[in-house]
Design a protein around this motif. Structure first.
Motif, mmCIF file in Angstrom:
data_model
loop_
_atom_site.group_PDB
_atom_site.id
_atom_site.type_symbol
_atom_site.label_atom_id
_atom_site.label_comp_id
_atom_site.label_asym_id
_atom_site.label_seq_id
_atom_site.Cartn_x
_atom_site.Cartn_y
_atom_site.Cartn_z
ATOM 1 N N ALA A 137 41.251 0.264 -5.993
ATOM 2 C CA ALA A 137 41.669 1.669 -5.978
ATOM 3 C C ALA A 137 42.572 1.959 -4.786
ATOM 4 N N LEU A 138 42.278 1.349 -3.642
ATOM 5 C CA LEU A 138 43.130 1.513 -2.457
ATOM 6 C C LEU A 138 44.501 0.900 -2.693
ATOM 7 N N VAL A 139 44.521 -0.301 -3.256
ATOM 8 C CA VAL A 139 45.784 -0.983 -3.557
ATOM 9 C C VAL A 139 46.600 -0.137 -4.531
ATOM 10 N N ASP A 140 45.942 0.364 -5.568
ATOM 11 C CA ASP A 140 46.636 1.174 -6.574
ATOM 12 C C ASP A 140 47.165 2.474 -5.976
ATOM 13 N N ALA A 141 46.372 3.138 -5.152
ATOM 14 C CA ALA A 141 46.797 4.392 -4.526
ATOM 15 C C ALA A 141 48.003 4.159 -3.626
ATOM 16 N N ASP A 142 47.981 3.071 -2.884
ATOM 17 C CA ASP A 142 49.105 2.784 -2.005
ATOM 18 C C ASP A 142 50.347 2.422 -2.819
ATOM 19 N N ALA A 143 50.173 1.664 -3.880
ATOM 20 C CA ALA A 143 51.308 1.283 -4.726
ATOM 21 C C ALA A 143 51.961 2.506 -5.353
ATOM 22 N N ALA A 144 51.173 3.533 -5.652
ATOM 23 C CA ALA A 144 51.687 4.740 -6.287
ATOM 24 C C ALA A 144 52.299 5.725 -5.287
ATOM 25 N N ALA A 145 52.083 5.484 -4.001
ATOM 26 C CA ALA A 145 52.572 6.401 -2.972
ATOM 27 C C ALA A 145 54.089 6.298 -2.828
ATOM 28 N N SER A 146 54.677 7.362 -2.315
ATOM 29 C CA SER A 146 56.112 7.320 -2.029
ATOM 30 C C SER A 146 56.350 6.322 -0.901
ATOM 31 N N GLU A 147 57.567 5.875 -0.773
ATOM 32 C CA GLU A 147 57.894 4.887 0.269
ATOM 33 C C GLU A 147 57.503 5.384 1.656
ATOM 34 N N ASP A 148 57.662 6.670 1.906
ATOM 35 C CA ASP A 148 57.326 7.233 3.215
ATOM 36 C C ASP A 148 55.825 7.280 3.481
ATOM 37 N N ASP A 149 55.032 7.256 2.413
ATOM 38 C CA ASP A 149 53.580 7.374 2.556
ATOM 39 C C ASP A 149 52.837 6.054 2.400
ATOM 40 N N LYS A 150 53.539 4.971 2.147
ATOM 41 C CA LYS A 150 52.890 3.678 1.958
ATOM 42 C C LYS A 150 52.327 3.152 3.281
ATOM 43 N N LEU A 151 51.196 2.479 3.191
ATOM 44 C CA LEU A 151 50.594 1.787 4.328
ATOM 45 C C LEU A 151 50.728 0.291 4.072
ATOM 46 N N THR A 152 50.655 -0.498 5.100
ATOM 47 C CA THR A 152 50.686 -1.947 4.898
ATOM 48 C C THR A 152 49.282 -2.547 4.936
ATOM 49 N N TYR A 153 48.340 -1.820 5.518
ATOM 50 C CA TYR A 153 46.955 -2.283 5.631
ATOM 51 C C TYR A 153 46.073 -1.092 5.944
ATOM 52 N N VAL A 154 44.779 -1.276 5.773
ATOM 53 C CA VAL A 154 43.791 -0.260 6.124
ATOM 54 C C VAL A 154 42.517 -0.994 6.543
ATOM 55 N N PHE A 155 41.733 -0.379 7.408
ATOM 56 C CA PHE A 155 40.431 -0.907 7.793
ATOM 57 C C PHE A 155 39.362 -0.013 7.185
ATOM 58 N N LEU A 156 38.324 -0.631 6.622
ATOM 59 C CA LEU A 156 37.236 0.126 6.023
ATOM 60 C C LEU A 156 35.954 -0.016 6.837
ATOM 61 N N ALA A 157 35.281 1.112 7.002
ATOM 62 C CA ALA A 157 33.916 1.116 7.519
ATOM 63 C C ALA A 157 33.044 1.272 6.277
ATOM 64 N N ASP A 158 32.699 0.125 5.669
ATOM 65 C CA ASP A 158 31.955 0.118 4.410
ATOM 66 C C ASP A 158 30.469 -0.117 4.668
ATOM 67 N N ALA A 159 29.711 -0.301 3.605
ATOM 68 C CA ALA A 159 28.264 -0.500 3.748
ATOM 69 C C ALA A 159 27.948 -1.728 4.588
ATOM 70 N N THR A 160 28.733 -2.783 4.454
ATOM 71 C CA THR A 160 28.509 -3.989 5.258
ATOM 72 C C THR A 160 28.757 -3.695 6.731
ATOM 73 N N THR A 161 29.845 -3.003 7.026
ATOM 74 C CA THR A 161 30.169 -2.635 8.413
ATOM 75 C C THR A 161 29.030 -1.852 9.037
ATOM 76 N N LEU A 162 28.583 -0.840 8.325
ATOM 77 C CA LEU A 162 27.592 0.075 8.888
ATOM 78 C C LEU A 162 26.173 -0.463 8.821
ATOM 79 N N GLY A 163 25.953 -1.492 8.002
ATOM 80 C CA GLY A 163 24.618 -2.055 7.880
ATOM 81 C C GLY A 163 24.370 -3.267 8.759
ATOM 82 N N ASP A 164 25.422 -3.753 9.407
ATOM 83 C CA ASP A 164 25.311 -4.953 10.225
ATOM 84 C C ASP A 164 25.455 -4.590 11.700
ATOM 85 N N GLU A 165 24.680 -5.220 12.550
ATOM 86 C CA GLU A 165 24.740 -4.884 13.977
ATOM 87 C C GLU A 165 26.084 -5.220 14.615
#
Length: 140
Positions: free
Chosen positions: A56-84
């Motif tokens: 969904a992140l890849v698709d959202a970025d692909a659909a964004a205008s050139e000015d709004d595209k990102l090259t990467y993102v960092f996620l604080a997901d369940a693994t991030t928040l569940g691990d010390e």
């Protein structure tokens, strides 16, 4: 999903995708402050991104205008928040969309700074991960 949030200038976007433990999110933020990594990040904690998939992140970025595209993102997901270790999930949105690796707060600033100024590519870090898929710095 609408366009991804834009990070502040010369920072990386950290998108919270797990909302099951506010104390764990606060612990991650405290660790990032302790590593001075907070200066390299724009934090977004919006329940609209709860459980968002990498595709969904890849698709959202692909659909964004050139000015709004990102090259990467960092996620604080369940693994991030569940691990010390609180290793964030880095997601490539440009070179190899959907490719991932984990990065603990200790190494976040190095990764973020180099990706932000395009000094290094996402693959440079992803190719240097350990057997768990986590970047822990470059071997000398």
């Amino acid at each position: 999903m609408s366009a991804l949030p834009s990070p502040d200038d010369l920072t990386s976007l950290i998108l919270r995708t797990d909302f099951g433990d506010d104390a764990a999110w606060e612990a991650l933020l405290a660790e990032m402050r302790g590593e001075a990594a907070h200066r390299s990040a724009t934090y977004v904690s919006d329940p609209a991104y709860a459980g968002v998939t990498i595709q969904a992140l890849v698709d959202a970025d692909a659909a964004a205008s050139e000015d709004d595209k990102l090259t990467y993102v960092f996620l604080a997901d369940a693994t991030t928040l569940g691990d010390e270790e609180h290793a964030l999930l880095a997601v490539d949105l440009e070179g190899e969309p959907g490719r991932t690796f984990r990065v603990p707060p200790r190494w976040f600033t190095d990764v973020s700074a180099n990706l932000t100024i395009a000094n290094m590519d996402f693959a440079d870090f992803a190719d240097a991960t350990d057997e768990t898929g986590t970047f822990r710095g470059f071997d000398d």
